[in-house]
Design a protein around this motif. Sequence first.
Motif, PDB file in Angstrom:
ATOM      1  N   ASN A  68       0.185  15.196   3.808  1.00 16.80           N
ATOM      2  CA  ASN A  68       0.324  13.977   3.019  1.00 16.80           C
ATOM      3  C   ASN A  68       1.210  13.041   3.818  1.00 16.80           C
ATOM      4  O   ASN A  68       2.418  13.240   3.903  1.00 16.80           O
ATOM      5  N   ILE A  69       0.626  12.030   4.445  1.00 13.09           N
ATOM      6  CA  ILE A  69       1.380  11.180   5.356  1.00 13.09           C
ATOM      7  C   ILE A  69       2.517  10.445   4.653  1.00 13.09           C
ATOM      8  O   ILE A  69       3.621  10.327   5.190  1.00 13.09           O
ATOM      9  N   VAL A 115      11.648   7.065  11.576  1.00 14.92           N
ATOM     10  CA  VAL A 115      11.723   7.064  13.040  1.00 14.92           C
ATOM     11  C   VAL A 115      10.921   8.222  13.621  1.00 14.92           C
ATOM     12  O   VAL A 115      10.115   8.034  14.543  1.00 14.92           O
ATOM     13  N   TYR A 116      11.130   9.430  13.100  1.00 17.30           N
ATOM     14  CA  TYR A 116      10.369  10.578  13.603  1.00 17.30           C
ATOM     15  C   TYR A 116       8.890  10.440  13.275  1.00 17.30           C
ATOM     16  O   TYR A 116       8.037  10.680  14.142  1.00 17.30           O
ATOM     17  N   SER A 117       8.576  10.059  12.056  1.00 24.59           N
ATOM     18  CA  SER A 117       7.183  10.010  11.626  1.00 24.59           C
ATOM     19  C   SER A 117       6.404   8.965  12.415  1.00 24.59           C
ATOM     20  O   SER A 117       5.280   9.224  12.870  1.00 24.59           O
ATOM     21  N   PHE A 118       6.991   7.785  12.599  1.00 23.89           N
ATOM     22  CA  PHE A 118       6.309   6.753  13.381  1.00 23.89           C
ATOM     23  C   PHE A 118       6.167   7.199  14.833  1.00 23.89           C
ATOM     24  O   PHE A 118       5.111   7.009  15.447  1.00 23.89           O
ATOM     25  N   SER A 119       7.225   7.792  15.383  1.00 21.18           N
ATOM     26  CA  SER A 119       7.175   8.251  16.771  1.00 21.18           C
ATOM     27  C   SER A 119       6.083   9.296  16.963  1.00 21.18           C
ATOM     28  O   SER A 119       5.387   9.296  17.991  1.00 21.18           O
ATOM     29  N   SER A 120       5.920  10.176  15.983  1.00 24.11           N
ATOM     30  CA  SER A 120       4.880  11.194  16.094  1.00 24.11           C
ATOM     31  C   SER A 120       3.493  10.562  16.049  1.00 24.11           C
ATOM     32  O   SER A 120       2.557  11.061  16.674  1.00 24.11           O
ATOM     33  N   SER A 121       3.365   9.432  15.340  1.00 29.26           N
ATOM     34  CA  SER A 121       2.064   8.747  15.298  1.00 29.26           C
ATOM     35  C   SER A 121       1.741   8.081  16.631  1.00 29.26           C
ATOM     36  O   SER A 121       0.582   7.816  16.931  1.00 29.26           O
ATOM     37  N   VAL A 122       2.786   7.809  17.440  1.00 26.93           N
ATOM     38  CA  VAL A 122       2.583   7.244  18.776  1.00 26.93           C
ATOM     39  C   VAL A 122       2.097   8.319  19.738  1.00 26.93           C
ATOM     40  O   VAL A 122       1.169   8.124  20.523  1.00 26.93           O
ATOM     41  N   ILE A 123       2.733   9.490  19.643  1.00 27.54           N
ATOM     42  CA  ILE A 123       2.459  10.572  20.602  1.00 27.54           C
ATOM     43  C   ILE A 123       1.287  11.434  20.169  1.00 27.54           C
ATOM     44  O   ILE A 123       0.434  11.811  20.976  1.00 27.54           O
ATOM     45  N   ASP A 124       1.236  11.745  18.860  1.00 28.54           N
ATOM     46  CA  ASP A 124       0.236  12.687  18.359  1.00 28.54           C
ATOM     47  C   ASP A 124      -1.004  11.934  17.912  1.00 28.54           C
ATOM     48  O   ASP A 124      -1.150  11.570  16.751  1.00 28.54           O
ATOM     49  N   ARG A 169       0.850  -1.183   0.000  1.00 33.54           N
ATOM     50  CA  ARG A 169       0.000   0.000   0.000  1.00 33.54           C
ATOM     51  C   ARG A 169       0.890   1.240   0.000  1.00 33.54           C
ATOM     52  O   ARG A 169       2.107   1.147   0.239  1.00 33.54           O
ATOM     53  N   VAL A 170       0.294   2.398  -0.241  1.00 35.14           N
ATOM     54  CA  VAL A 170       1.050   3.644  -0.288  1.00 35.14           C
ATOM     55  C   VAL A 170       1.203   4.259   1.095  1.00 35.14           C
ATOM     56  O   VAL A 170       2.210   4.880   1.404  1.00 35.14           O
ATOM     57  N   THR A 171       0.200   4.070   1.959  1.00 32.51           N
ATOM     58  CA  THR A 171       0.234   4.669   3.287  1.00 32.51           C
ATOM     59  C   THR A 171       1.239   3.931   4.169  1.00 32.51           C
ATOM     60  O   THR A 171       1.147   2.715   4.335  1.00 32.51           O
ATOM     61  N   PRO A 172       2.208   4.626   4.764  1.00 34.72           N
ATOM     62  CA  PRO A 172       3.221   3.951   5.582  1.00 34.72           C
ATOM     63  C   PRO A 172       2.677   3.467   6.913  1.00 34.72           C
ATOM     64  O   PRO A 172       1.534   3.738   7.296  1.00 34.72           O
ATOM     65  N   PHE A 173       3.533   2.771   7.632  1.00 32.09           N
ATOM     66  CA  PHE A 173       3.187   2.136   8.899  1.00 32.09           C
ATOM     67  C   PHE A 173       3.106   3.184  10.006  1.00 32.09           C
ATOM     68  O   PHE A 173       4.037   3.957  10.214  1.00 32.09           O
ATOM     69  N   ALA A 174       1.990   3.211  10.715  1.00 37.88           N
ATOM     70  CA  ALA A 174       1.792   4.136  11.831  1.00 37.88           C
ATOM     71  C   ALA A 174       1.322   3.362  13.047  1.00 37.88           C
ATOM     72  O   ALA A 174       0.907   2.199  12.954  1.00 37.88           O
TER      73      ALA A 174
END
Length: 698
Positions: free
Chosen positions: A222-223, A233-242, A129-134
Amino acid sequence: MSTKFRKFNFKKLNFPRKKDDAQQTNTAKKQISPERQKRIDFLNKYSLLFHLLLSCGLVFVIEWISRRSLVSACGFVGGHTLAYFYNAFLVFASLTLVYLFRRRAFFRLIISSVWFLLGVTNGVILSNRVTPFAFTDFKMVSDLLAMTNTHYFTITQAILVVAGLGLFVLFLVVFFIKGPKYQGKIHYIVAPVSVLIILFAGVPTITTAAQKTHVVASYFSNIAQGYENYGFVYSFSSSVIDRGMKKPHNYNKETIDAIEDKVNSQKQTTSIADNEKPNVICILLESFCDPSEIKFLHTNKDPIPTFHKLEKEYTSGYLTVPVVGAGTANTEFEVLSGMSIKYFGTGEYPYKTILKDTDCESVAADLTKIGYSTHAVHNNGGNFYSRVNAFSKMGFNSFTSKELMNIQSYTPNGSWATDDILVNETIKTLDSTPNQPDFTYTITVSSHGDYPKDPVIANPEFKVSGTSNEAQTNQYTYYVNQLHQVDNFIADLTAELSKRNEKTIVVMFGDHLPTMGLQDSDMKSGDIYKTKYITWNNFGLPKQDADLKAYQLLANTTNTLGIHEGTILNYHQTQMNSSDYEKGLENLQYDLLYGKRFAYNGKDLYPATNIVMGIDDVTVSNAKKSIDGSQVIIEGKNFTKWSRVYINGTKVDTDFSSDKLLTISSSGIKPGDKIVVNQLGSSNTIFRSSNEYKYSGK
């Protein structure tokens, strides 16, 4: 960062040893070869430098895996150097946790492996898929397991993953027992304080600085592009916190009252008479894209003639959706609720988070207020994306999922039910309420990925050209032939509806582009977040084309019909052209989902419904032994492949023969036992039950 923190001597983390510590160390060293001990001492002495190099290396490898390209990973380091080093800092910060333990090598391995496995997971997901792992994807594990034995996720893949993880856990156990232990003194004050300073002062401070200097962004419009620009690393981490919605800075009762006053001063009253209210059918076309919109793709003939005919004759336009390649539920959420996903955290699915426990006003709930009966229909699992719960929270009266359908036909790759069954199932919802107008939301599935890279259709009717290689040719050949089947569904449904003496409007839209790696430059629209919507009606509505956002679609439709109901629908109908439209929507959305519901005067105006699964009753009319006595034949109506027989409340093995016939073994049943047939969803969820039938034993 404070001056004291910058001047702190990290060598204190390896605090000098006392005599007894030295004696213990010498004993340990006797068991280790001099060469190995020399390496261990070197790594302990320069552990912070080692962590820094390890962090940089891990981030590079993660980006290589995520992007599935060494060149692209190098491009990230070169083109977004500060973002790369910031990602490395986050990994470095997590590695400081090892200083709290004596088995530093073990915990260093654990932390590094977690980051590595997250990166591998992202790479695997991006291959489908196009949407990355969050982080929210962890809430989708049950949905993934429900998709086993499909080309999308096979049981073999599941076994390999479980086996691989099992071997890795075994290795960790051995390493924990046999691996080295730090023999120096752990300072139980300095070490924890230092780690806490790094994690809870250093990380937030540097993150804020990185966001303010635009090294990274706090919001991804645009995720996929966000992960590309700012690193996994930053993007996944932000999906944990935000997660969830942040409270708007000006949110209060006065702000909401002002918004409502503005809406009320401009809104119209629903003008349509009760006996003139049309049926409203909204259809989500899974992964639907007009092939003529793809610049490089050519077909030997038009695979979607019905779609193009309706596009020319009825209201239509581009629809901007929040996802690409996956994330159907988020487009669905926008369409049904009128709310925008962009105000939520990175990669969030409201169905799996806020709607788990909070009811949500939707077009279904709004239309219920004026006498509509509301239904959902989908030829996939009822629990997928937690839809049963979500539709209840959004005010639907009924939901017919695949478990309530007698599905016999599947797509050529065997993964999905074909959409032809949805014609009759949609019509059933209208027939079930002869004295009411209906709102029916139907979701197709047959054009869903995965799209095979090997040919699976013999002598395909629709052929493609313009693709870059044979695998892509096979994928697009499969895809356009499936689109043609969806087009046939559209033709058959509108033909059936035209026979009915009921006013009806149909709104159809693509939820996202297919998972084909399409770029903005590939599309005539210039935007991979744009699909199309079309309409059909049988009572002469004028054609009024408009390009819309997904969350505006049904507000625009109901406005055309003279229906002006609901908090969000009325907001869109009156404020779409106002200068503070987006800010007002954010405040109103927060108020209804997370705030004090000032718009409702603090009341719960749209409580969840006791949703009914399916339209038809499941009935047991007879149960008798087979001729040889080995089986019990259960006769009735509306059985499906998901029907399971329960004897005195206990599920037994059940064979599906037809919608009127099930069989079970006679060994587990005796005269007087009570038989019930339940329609089961994933995780043995009982969606609907038959009448109770007493077995005579004959």
